[in-house]
Scaffold this motif. Structure first.
Motif, PDB file in Angstrom:
ATOM      1  N   LEU A 178       0.823  -1.209   0.000  1.00  0.00           N
ATOM      2  CA  LEU A 178       0.000   0.000   0.000  1.00  0.00           C
ATOM      3  C   LEU A 178       0.858   1.260   0.000  1.00  0.00           C
ATOM      4  CD1 LEU A 178      -3.257   0.636   1.881  1.00  0.00           C
ATOM      5  CD2 LEU A 178      -1.416   2.275   2.177  1.00  0.00           C
ATOM      6  N   ASN A 179       1.937   1.248   0.791  1.00  0.00           N
ATOM      7  CA  ASN A 179       2.759   2.461   0.879  1.00  0.00           C
ATOM      8  C   ASN A 179       3.575   2.709  -0.376  1.00  0.00           C
ATOM      9  OD1 ASN A 179       4.724   0.512   1.132  1.00  0.00           O
ATOM     10  ND2 ASN A 179       5.419   1.127   3.172  1.00  0.00           N
ATOM     11  N   HIS A 180       3.526   1.759  -1.320  1.00  0.00           N
ATOM     12  CA  HIS A 180       4.193   1.997  -2.597  1.00  0.00           C
ATOM     13  C   HIS A 180       3.213   2.544  -3.628  1.00  0.00           C
ATOM     14  CE1 HIS A 180       6.849   1.297  -6.082  1.00  0.00           C
ATOM     15  NE2 HIS A 180       7.805   1.283  -5.189  1.00  0.00           N
ATOM     16  N   VAL A 181       1.947   2.353  -3.365  1.00  0.00           N
ATOM     17  CA  VAL A 181       0.896   2.803  -4.288  1.00  0.00           C
ATOM     18  C   VAL A 181       0.277   4.125  -3.825  1.00  0.00           C
ATOM     19  CG1 VAL A 181      -1.419   2.220  -5.166  1.00  0.00           C
ATOM     20  CG2 VAL A 181       0.354   0.460  -5.054  1.00  0.00           C
ATOM     21  N   TYR A 182       0.118   4.256  -2.518  1.00  0.00           N
ATOM     22  CA  TYR A 182      -0.529   5.449  -1.967  1.00  0.00           C
ATOM     23  C   TYR A 182       0.515   6.457  -1.534  1.00  0.00           C
ATOM     24  CZ  TYR A 182      -3.209   8.486   1.109  1.00  0.00           C
ATOM     25  OH  TYR A 182      -3.781   9.588   1.706  1.00  0.00           O
ATOM     26  N   HIS A 183       0.524   7.625  -2.186  1.00  0.00           N
ATOM     27  CA  HIS A 183       1.445   8.715  -1.855  1.00  0.00           C
ATOM     28  C   HIS A 183       0.623   9.832  -1.217  1.00  0.00           C
ATOM     29  CE1 HIS A 183       4.484   7.065  -4.811  1.00  0.00           C
ATOM     30  NE2 HIS A 183       3.356   6.555  -5.287  1.00  0.00           N
ATOM     31  N   GLU A 184       1.163  10.446  -0.201  1.00  0.00           N
ATOM     32  CA  GLU A 184       0.436  11.520   0.469  1.00  0.00           C
ATOM     33  C   GLU A 184       1.035  12.872   0.109  1.00  0.00           C
ATOM     34  OE1 GLU A 184      -0.648  12.219   5.051  1.00  0.00           O
ATOM     35  OE2 GLU A 184      -1.501  10.417   4.143  1.00  0.00           O
ATOM     36  N   ASN A 185       0.197  13.713  -0.472  1.00  0.00           N
ATOM     37  CA  ASN A 185       0.521  15.095  -0.844  1.00  0.00           C
ATOM     38  C   ASN A 185       1.444  15.223  -2.052  1.00  0.00           C
ATOM     39  OD1 ASN A 185      -1.042  16.306   1.221  1.00  0.00           O
ATOM     40  ND2 ASN A 185       0.587  15.865   2.693  1.00  0.00           N
ATOM     41  N   GLU A 186       2.379  14.333  -2.228  1.00  0.00           N
ATOM     42  CA  GLU A 186       3.241  14.381  -3.401  1.00  0.00           C
ATOM     43  C   GLU A 186       3.828  12.995  -3.660  1.00  0.00           C
ATOM     44  OE1 GLU A 186       7.481  15.805  -1.431  1.00  0.00           O
ATOM     45  OE2 GLU A 186       6.125  17.327  -2.216  1.00  0.00           O
ATOM     46  N   TYR A 187       4.326  12.807  -4.877  1.00  0.00           N
ATOM     47  CA  TYR A 187       4.904  11.515  -5.266  1.00  0.00           C
ATOM     48  C   TYR A 187       6.177  11.256  -4.470  1.00  0.00           C
ATOM     49  CZ  TYR A 187       5.408   7.633  -8.552  1.00  0.00           C
ATOM     50  OH  TYR A 187       5.471   6.378  -9.109  1.00  0.00           O
ATOM     51  N   GLU A 188       6.389  10.018  -4.086  1.00  0.00           N
ATOM     52  CA  GLU A 188       7.594   9.655  -3.325  1.00  0.00           C
ATOM     53  C   GLU A 188       8.859  10.034  -4.091  1.00  0.00           C
ATOM     54  OE1 GLU A 188       9.956   9.039  -0.803  1.00  0.00           O
ATOM     55  OE2 GLU A 188       8.199   7.936  -0.068  1.00  0.00           O
ATOM     56  N   GLN A 189       9.715  10.841  -3.465  1.00  0.00           N
ATOM     57  CA  GLN A 189      10.931  11.323  -4.120  1.00  0.00           C
ATOM     58  C   GLN A 189      12.180  10.542  -3.711  1.00  0.00           C
ATOM     59  OE1 GLN A 189      10.706  13.962  -6.446  1.00  0.00           O
ATOM     60  NE2 GLN A 189       8.535  13.504  -6.105  1.00  0.00           N
ATOM     61  N   ASP A 190      12.101   9.816  -2.603  1.00  0.00           N
ATOM     62  CA  ASP A 190      13.255   9.089  -2.078  1.00  0.00           C
ATOM     63  C   ASP A 190      13.387   7.766  -2.837  1.00  0.00           C
ATOM     64  OD1 ASP A 190      15.101   7.597  -0.667  1.00  0.00           O
ATOM     65  OD2 ASP A 190      14.330   8.159   1.306  1.00  0.00           O
ATOM     66  N   GLU A 191      14.377   7.684  -3.728  1.00  0.00           N
ATOM     67  CA  GLU A 191      14.517   6.489  -4.571  1.00  0.00           C
ATOM     68  C   GLU A 191      14.834   5.242  -3.749  1.00  0.00           C
ATOM     69  OE1 GLU A 191      17.111   4.928  -8.385  1.00  0.00           O
ATOM     70  OE2 GLU A 191      16.651   7.061  -8.229  1.00  0.00           O
ATOM     71  N   SER A 192      15.563   5.399  -2.651  1.00  0.00           N
ATOM     72  CA  SER A 192      15.880   4.235  -1.829  1.00  0.00           C
ATOM     73  C   SER A 192      14.609   3.670  -1.190  1.00  0.00           C
ATOM     74  CB  SER A 192      16.914   4.592  -0.749  1.00  0.00           C
ATOM     75  OG  SER A 192      16.399   5.582   0.128  1.00  0.00           O
ATOM     76  N   ALA A 193      13.709   4.559  -0.741  1.00  0.00           N
ATOM     77  CA  ALA A 193      12.427   4.106  -0.181  1.00  0.00           C
ATOM     78  C   ALA A 193      11.570   3.493  -1.280  1.00  0.00           C
ATOM     79  CB  ALA A 193      11.698   5.281   0.472  1.00  0.00           C
ATOM     80  N   PHE A 194      11.642   4.094  -2.459  1.00  0.00           N
ATOM     81  CA  PHE A 194      10.892   3.596  -3.613  1.00  0.00           C
ATOM     82  C   PHE A 194      11.342   2.176  -3.956  1.00  0.00           C
ATOM     83  CE2 PHE A 194       9.604   3.548  -8.120  1.00  0.00           C
ATOM     84  CZ  PHE A 194       8.349   4.126  -8.022  1.00  0.00           C
ATOM     85  N   LYS A 195      12.659   1.978  -4.010  1.00  0.00           N
ATOM     86  CA  LYS A 195      13.192   0.650  -4.342  1.00  0.00           C
ATOM     87  C   LYS A 195      12.918  -0.352  -3.228  1.00  0.00           C
ATOM     88  CE  LYS A 195      17.140  -1.853  -6.187  1.00  0.00           C
ATOM     89  NZ  LYS A 195      16.935  -3.021  -5.297  1.00  0.00           N
ATOM     90  N   ALA A 196      12.953   0.106  -1.980  1.00  0.00           N
ATOM     91  CA  ALA A 196      12.662  -0.794  -0.859  1.00  0.00           C
ATOM     92  C   ALA A 196      11.259  -1.381  -0.985  1.00  0.00           C
ATOM     93  CB  ALA A 196      12.821  -0.058   0.466  1.00  0.00           C
ATOM     94  N   GLY A 197      10.315  -0.572  -1.470  1.00  0.00           N
ATOM     95  CA  GLY A 197       8.956  -1.059  -1.682  1.00  0.00           C
ATOM     96  C   GLY A 197       8.905  -2.149  -2.735  1.00  0.00           C
ATOM     97  N   ILE A 198       9.659  -1.948  -3.821  1.00  0.00           N
ATOM     98  CA  ILE A 198       9.719  -2.970  -4.881  1.00  0.00           C
ATOM     99  C   ILE A 198      10.400  -4.234  -4.373  1.00  0.00           C
ATOM    100  CG2 ILE A 198      10.706  -3.526  -7.145  1.00  0.00           C
ATOM    101  CD1 ILE A 198       8.356  -1.659  -7.351  1.00  0.00           C
ATOM    102  N   ASP A 199      11.479  -4.081  -3.611  1.00  0.00           N
ATOM    103  CA  ASP A 199      12.174  -5.247  -3.057  1.00  0.00           C
ATOM    104  C   ASP A 199      11.259  -6.049  -2.139  1.00  0.00           C
ATOM    105  OD1 ASP A 199      14.456  -4.531  -4.428  1.00  0.00           O
ATOM    106  OD2 ASP A 199      15.402  -3.546  -2.706  1.00  0.00           O
TER     107      ASP A 199
END
Length: 249
Positions: A178-199
């Motif tokens: 869910l936290n990879h699909v639902y962004h609050e106020n703006e798109y996730e900018q932290d690529e490490s957090a973004f990749k952690a969701g995919i991992d």
């Protein structure tokens, strides 16, 4: 939690149905449920074609990559983006509607309207204890499909939905966190957090395939997407859409 949400969260694709056909009452309820979906500016830019002719179902199954469940189901629906009726309304009302209905915006409206209607239809079917499977494979050859269905200009068959009584229980594929699909106020900018969701998701998908195949399959979601998206598919689509009078101005 309520019954509607339970139905939504139980969704899974069914690819093997019994021979029991849907009743006319079930078909009508599914279509009426589709029509109850939201529609942009009351445009209602879609049509639904039910396929009952076995030869047509078999031909569509072949187009869709020889998927047997396109022919073997309780009922097969094809959902079409449809601006043909609006073009005719322009003629009848003496209005110059072509620049509008041939715009990219109205094409997007038709796609969105169709998708909303289809998902309502799916929820209605699943609430009746029926199973469904979306069939994007009809887009493998829309020239053939359009000829089978005799669709006029400004009508694009988008996908089919096979509906029927499930012949066996199927497992449910895990979805993205869910936290990879639902962004609050703006798109996730932290690529490490973004990749952690995919991992995290890749591990869930690996576990799912391992369990489902007794260890014979263990690929990840990202590896599937990388392989699939590397291949060009249905690259004729722009030409087909323009041929159907939707020049996307």
């Amino acid at each position: 939690m309520n019954q509607v949400i339970e139905t939504i969260l139980r969704h899974r694709s069914v690819r093997k149905f019994t021979e029991q056909p849907l009743s006319s009452e079930q078909i009508e309820l599914i279509v009426k449920s589709a029509q109850a979906a939201s529609t942009s500016s009351y445009i209602q830019a879609y049509s639904i074609i039910g396929i009952t002719d076995l030869k047509k179902k078999q031909a569509l199954a072949e187009v869709a990559g020889n998927q047997a469940y396109v022919a073997e189901n309780g009922h097969f629906f094809i959902f079409c983006a449809d601006l043909h009726r609006h073009q005719k309304i322009g003629e009848w009302e003496g209005s110059d509607v072509l620049p509008s209905i041939e715009s990219t915006e109205k094409f997007m409206v038709a796609l969105i309207d169709t998708a909303l209607a289809a998902q309502n239809a799916v929820l209605a079917a699943e609430s009746m204890g029926l199973g469904i499977c979306y069939i994007g494979g009809i887009r493998n050859d829309l020239e053939k499909v359009a000829s089978f269905l005799k669709t006029p200009k400004h009508v694009i068959p988008l996908f089919g939905i096979a509906v029927g009584y499930p012949a066996k229980e199927t497992s449910q594929k895990p979805r993205l966190p869910l936290n990879h699909v639902y962004h609050e106020n703006e798109y996730e900018q932290d690529e490490s957090a973004f990749k952690a969701g995919i991992d995290q998701y890749n591990q869930s998908v690996q576990d799912y395939y391992n369990k489902r195949t007794n260890g014979k399959r263990s690929d990840t979601w990202s590896s599937q997407m990388g392989t699939m998206l590397e291949k060009k598919s249905r690259m004729y689509m722009k030409e087909f859409i323009e041929k159907k009078g939707l020049n996307l101005r």
